[in-house]
Motif scaffolding. Structure first.
Motif, PDB file in Angstrom:
ATOM      1  N   LEU A  56      39.564  63.164  55.513  1.00 23.30           N
ATOM      2  CA  LEU A  56      39.335  63.864  54.370  1.00 23.30           C
ATOM      3  C   LEU A  56      40.529  64.379  53.626  1.00 23.30           C
ATOM      4  O   LEU A  56      40.347  64.510  52.382  1.00 23.30           O
ATOM      5  N   GLN A  57      41.516  64.732  54.199  1.00 22.17           N
ATOM      6  CA  GLN A  57      42.678  65.036  53.524  1.00 22.17           C
ATOM      7  C   GLN A  57      43.236  63.730  52.808  1.00 22.17           C
ATOM      8  O   GLN A  57      43.942  64.110  51.818  1.00 22.17           O
ATOM      9  N   ILE A  58      43.153  62.529  53.399  1.00 20.82           N
ATOM     10  CA  ILE A  58      43.695  61.348  52.428  1.00 20.82           C
ATOM     11  C   ILE A  58      42.672  61.262  51.570  1.00 20.82           C
ATOM     12  O   ILE A  58      43.337  60.919  50.339  1.00 20.82           O
ATOM     13  N   ALA A  59      41.558  61.301  51.780  1.00 24.77           N
ATOM     14  CA  ALA A  59      40.353  61.112  50.865  1.00 24.77           C
ATOM     15  C   ALA A  59      40.795  62.203  49.458  1.00 24.77           C
ATOM     16  O   ALA A  59      40.835  61.755  48.363  1.00 24.77           O
ATOM     17  N   GLU A  60      41.240  63.298  49.896  1.00 22.20           N
ATOM     18  CA  GLU A  60      41.480  64.164  48.728  1.00 22.20           C
ATOM     19  C   GLU A  60      42.879  63.800  48.084  1.00 22.20           C
ATOM     20  O   GLU A  60      42.850  64.037  46.649  1.00 22.20           O
ATOM     21  N   LEU A  61      43.755  63.334  48.586  1.00 17.66           N
ATOM     22  CA  LEU A  61      45.016  62.602  48.018  1.00 17.66           C
ATOM     23  C   LEU A  61      44.454  61.649  46.968  1.00 17.66           C
ATOM     24  O   LEU A  61      44.998  61.577  45.740  1.00 17.66           O
ATOM     25  N   LEU A  62      43.544  60.885  47.517  1.00 20.29           N
ATOM     26  CA  LEU A  62      43.142  59.806  46.531  1.00 20.29           C
ATOM     27  C   LEU A  62      42.511  60.041  45.374  1.00 20.29           C
ATOM     28  O   LEU A  62      42.590  59.870  44.146  1.00 20.29           O
ATOM     29  N   LEU A  63      41.481  61.075  45.525  1.00 25.53           N
ATOM     30  CA  LEU A  63      40.846  61.780  44.668  1.00 25.53           C
ATOM     31  C   LEU A  63      41.666  62.505  43.477  1.00 25.53           C
ATOM     32  O   LEU A  63      41.349  62.406  42.185  1.00 25.53           O
ATOM     33  N   ALA A  64      43.003  63.208  44.024  1.00 25.06           N
ATOM     34  CA  ALA A  64      43.810  63.589  42.918  1.00 25.06           C
ATOM     35  C   ALA A  64      44.404  62.575  42.350  1.00 25.06           C
ATOM     36  O   ALA A  64      44.659  62.717  41.103  1.00 25.06           O
ATOM     37  N   TRP A  65      44.746  61.770  42.990  1.00 18.51           N
ATOM     38  CA  TRP A  65      45.363  60.500  42.073  1.00 18.51           C
ATOM     39  C   TRP A  65      44.544  59.965  41.167  1.00 18.51           C
ATOM     40  O   TRP A  65      44.929  59.610  39.979  1.00 18.51           O
ATOM     41  N   ILE A  66      43.133  59.673  41.557  1.00 14.76           N
ATOM     42  CA  ILE A  66      42.446  58.986  40.732  1.00 14.76           C
ATOM     43  C   ILE A  66      41.932  59.955  39.286  1.00 14.76           C
ATOM     44  O   ILE A  66      42.131  59.709  38.355  1.00 14.76           O
ATOM     45  N   GLY A  67      42.019  61.320  39.712  1.00 11.91           N
ATOM     46  CA  GLY A  67      41.816  62.450  38.731  1.00 11.91           C
ATOM     47  C   GLY A  67      42.663  62.414  37.740  1.00 11.91           C
ATOM     48  O   GLY A  67      42.537  62.660  36.533  1.00 11.91           O
ATOM     49  N   LYS A  68      44.029  62.264  38.258  1.00 17.18           N
ATOM     50  CA  LYS A  68      45.187  62.280  37.352  1.00 17.18           C
ATOM     51  C   LYS A  68      45.406  61.142  36.450  1.00 17.18           C
ATOM     52  O   LYS A  68      45.885  61.114  35.319  1.00 17.18           O
ATOM     53  N   ASN A  69      45.120  59.932  37.074  1.00 17.64           N
ATOM     54  CA  ASN A  69      45.456  58.728  36.646  1.00 17.64           C
ATOM     55  C   ASN A  69      44.361  57.830  35.722  1.00 17.64           C
ATOM     56  O   ASN A  69      44.703  56.990  35.027  1.00 17.64           O
ATOM     57  N   VAL A  70      43.139  57.982  36.353  1.00 15.64           N
ATOM     58  CA  VAL A  70      42.034  57.351  35.739  1.00 15.64           C
ATOM     59  C   VAL A  70      41.158  58.407  34.941  1.00 15.64           C
ATOM     60  O   VAL A  70      40.526  59.124  35.420  1.00 15.64           O
ATOM     61  N   THR A  71      41.581  58.685  33.757  1.00 16.41           N
ATOM     62  CA  THR A  71      41.173  59.609  32.964  1.00 16.41           C
ATOM     63  C   THR A  71      40.051  59.273  32.035  1.00 16.41           C
ATOM     64  O   THR A  71      39.324  60.179  31.539  1.00 16.41           O
ATOM     65  N   ALA A  72      39.600  57.930  31.961  1.00 13.70           N
ATOM     66  CA  ALA A  72      38.376  57.654  31.041  1.00 13.70           C
ATOM     67  C   ALA A  72      37.766  56.405  31.548  1.00 13.70           C
ATOM     68  O   ALA A  72      38.341  55.654  32.501  1.00 13.70           O
ATOM     69  N   PHE A  73      36.499  56.288  31.246  1.00  8.36           N
ATOM     70  CA  PHE A  73      35.733  54.828  31.591  1.00  8.36           C
ATOM     71  C   PHE A  73      36.651  53.756  30.728  1.00  8.36           C
ATOM     72  O   PHE A  73      36.886  54.022  29.556  1.00  8.36           O
ATOM     73  N   PRO A  74      36.725  52.777  31.483  1.00  6.73           N
ATOM     74  CA  PRO A  74      37.183  51.771  30.796  1.00  6.73           C
ATOM     75  C   PRO A  74      36.530  51.300  29.718  1.00  6.73           C
ATOM     76  O   PRO A  74      34.992  51.314  29.638  1.00  6.73           O
ATOM     77  N   LYS A  75      37.107  50.501  28.873  1.00 12.44           N
ATOM     78  CA  LYS A  75      36.268  49.970  27.489  1.00 12.44           C
ATOM     79  C   LYS A  75      35.459  48.678  28.300  1.00 12.44           C
ATOM     80  O   LYS A  75      36.020  47.927  28.833  1.00 12.44           O
ATOM     81  N   PRO A  76      34.071  48.724  27.762  1.00 11.88           N
ATOM     82  CA  PRO A  76      33.355  47.467  28.168  1.00 11.88           C
ATOM     83  C   PRO A  76      33.805  46.196  27.622  1.00 11.88           C
ATOM     84  O   PRO A  76      34.707  46.322  26.609  1.00 11.88           O
TER      85      PRO A  76
END
Lengths: 345, 345
Positions: free
Chosen positions: B325-345
């Motif tokens: 779960l520590q690693i899951a949290e790392l990944l969520l932080a990365w996603i939260g920082k880098n994936v900031t929007a839904f992709p355009k369809p």
């Protein structure tokens, strides 16, 4: 007579609940206390034909015969769990979202307060099959007759087995299966190694271990797995709070030892069109004979055929028919009335 | 450098959340807005060798190549979903409850507000394989060399592949995999028909269809499926919000066409001991070369090797390690920082 009474009760009780659940696209949020997955059972097998690829060793140990279990426990008061056991050529997907995207029994039972355990039978779905014999033949160490017996049910043949119609693609009048989504249903079917396995199927002792591990439960089977809860009870009554056999492929024989079923709440459920299908009519007749014999031996068994209480058009896949939640409600009412306590450990 | 900074941020942000989630046996109730399952893809195949049993017809049509998808959408604000794609010889079970009974990433991500889609690759688990060729050989209509290529990974060989130890049953120092529960882990492994399938694997177009159907998502792969999200992006960028490759078996080559990855957030994650395993060290090196080339071509890719930020002892199955779960949290932080929007369809 008992069912006429229950039917009247259900008209008063179940229909408002159904209206609440099925009238809207979105049934609203669901609060889960606990969920997850695990395996029960399993046996280590040593083999020299695990692989014919250089990247993976041919010799080694694999684990087979285990049964995959996925579960959800709803928030709220404790209730006797329901274990959902799929039938031939299918997996636990049977009980999930229907082919046309409606709610499955797995979620509906949880929403009605029941912990639900969905299994994949041994050697199917997420429960590993042993493929050593295939590679033994491929490697020239065994002859083709030693290949495992595995089959896939074709759409055309399955059509009558599931009572969608007498012959593919003819459809029974008043059919409640979402036949326009049959293409999505076929995707649920997987190869079946069943005929390769001993009797009882390894799923049976795994079910016994499961109901004991979870502190008791109702075993709800479908079709080919119909005999499993009875075989489980014959192994041990520990943890078995009741049996619901949905369209069982077989019931025990009236001449079998019936003491494992004494005082056990048992419901055998069938849908419509049974008498029109030579595969199914004798099965229903056999189950009626079993129920009569079990009750004569101190049992608490009953048979319900849906047209007898005015519900028409249900197929062999009645957990996916368009009135699936109405039937789920019938079963919950039966469980609520007959399974009144956790079984003694 | 970027990771040193992120590491500092995570120490402040992630650890209190972790303490809340993992300190108690019971993480508390979870409210789901919507859940269910469905299939994506699938192809009808006609065969005359579906069965060697009289009860099931030999001739007919079956559907194969479809991909099973199980999903949960949490209550709360909309967030970009995560699609979890398991690796070799495994199924979606990979991401569920760990072998020693702790919470898996599937549930953790949902608890952290992310819709989660867990798949079974085509021909594995709840996604049907085509077994016609087995019965063709059994029926004498084909020769043993025409049997499908299927393998099962033995415990002893898998030991080093998963980096539990150099040789079975030796254990790496400081190992974080719950090795006392290895017996439960082996039960997760299933036969793998992978080598029988075309390139790209039917799972790849199914992933493309899935991310478009759900309005966009992060594709999170593991091991053998590592190349799939990249192949999916090469088919179409539609719906792909980002790629997280957990211990990928392969990254694209630096000499490949890298335009599909332009501006796409990509994270390649590896655990510990990589340099000590000849199977893995070159794979990490190749991924580093890809990341450098992709960034030179306008990409947004990075590699994270956990020991480089002070996290030691992680195996190839890091979603099941004791700090999962520590690693899951790392990944969520990365996603939260880098994936900031839904992709355009």
């Amino acid at each position: 007579m008992r069912w006429l009474l229950m039917s009247a009760v259900l008209c008063a009780v179940a229909l408002p609940a159904l209206a609440q659940t099925t009238s809207a696209e979105d049934p609203g949020p669901l609060t889960i206390a606990k969920q997850g997955s695990f395996f029960v059972g399993g046996r280590d097998v040593k083999s020299d034909t695990l692989s014919t690829l250089p990247a993976y060793a041919a010799s080694g140990t694999v684990t087979v015969d285990q049964m995959y279990v996925h579960f959800q426990v709803p928030a709220g008061p404790a209730a006797v769990p329901i274990v959902l056991i799929h039938g031939c050529c299918l997996t636990g997907k049977t009980w999930e979202t229907t082919p046309d995207g409606r709610m499955g029994w797995d979620e509906y039972f949880v929403r009605k307060g029941r912990p639900v355990y969905v299994i994949d039978q041994a050697w199917r779905g997420r429960s590993a099959a042993d493929i050593s014999a295939i590679n033994a033949v491929k490697a020239g160490k065994a002859t083709p007759d030693q290949l495992p017996t595995v089959f896939a049910a074709g759409h055309e043949g399955a059509w009558a087995i599931f009572r969608f119609g007498q012959t593919y693609p003819q459809v029974m009048p008043g059919l409640r299966f979402p036949i326009a989504s049959a293409g999505e249903f076929w995707k649920q079917m997987v190869p079946d190694f069943l005929a390769n396995l001993p009797t009882p199927n390894p799923t049976v002792p795994a079910l016994s271990e499961l109901v004991q591990r979870i502190g008791g439960g109702v075993l709800m089977s479908h079709s080919q797995s119909g005999i499993y809860p009875f075989q489980t009870a014959a192994l041990s009554r520990a943890g078995i709070a009741g049996i619901v056999a949905v369209e069982p492929g077989a019931c025990p024989l009236p001449t079998d030892d019936l003491t494992p079923y004494k005082d056990l709440p048992i419901l055998v459920l069938f849908g419509d069109y049974v008498d029109q299908f030579p595969r199914w009519a004798p099965r229903l007749a056999n189950c009626r004979a079993f129920v009569a014999a079990a009750n004569a031996a101190g049992g608490r068994a009953e048979v319900l055929v849906l047209p007898d209480i005015g519900i028409h058009g249900n197929t062999h896949m009645l957990m996916q028919d368009d009135n699936n939640l109405q039937i789920a409600e019938l079963l919950l009412a039966w469980i609520g009335k007959n399974v009144t306590a956790f079984p003694k450990p």
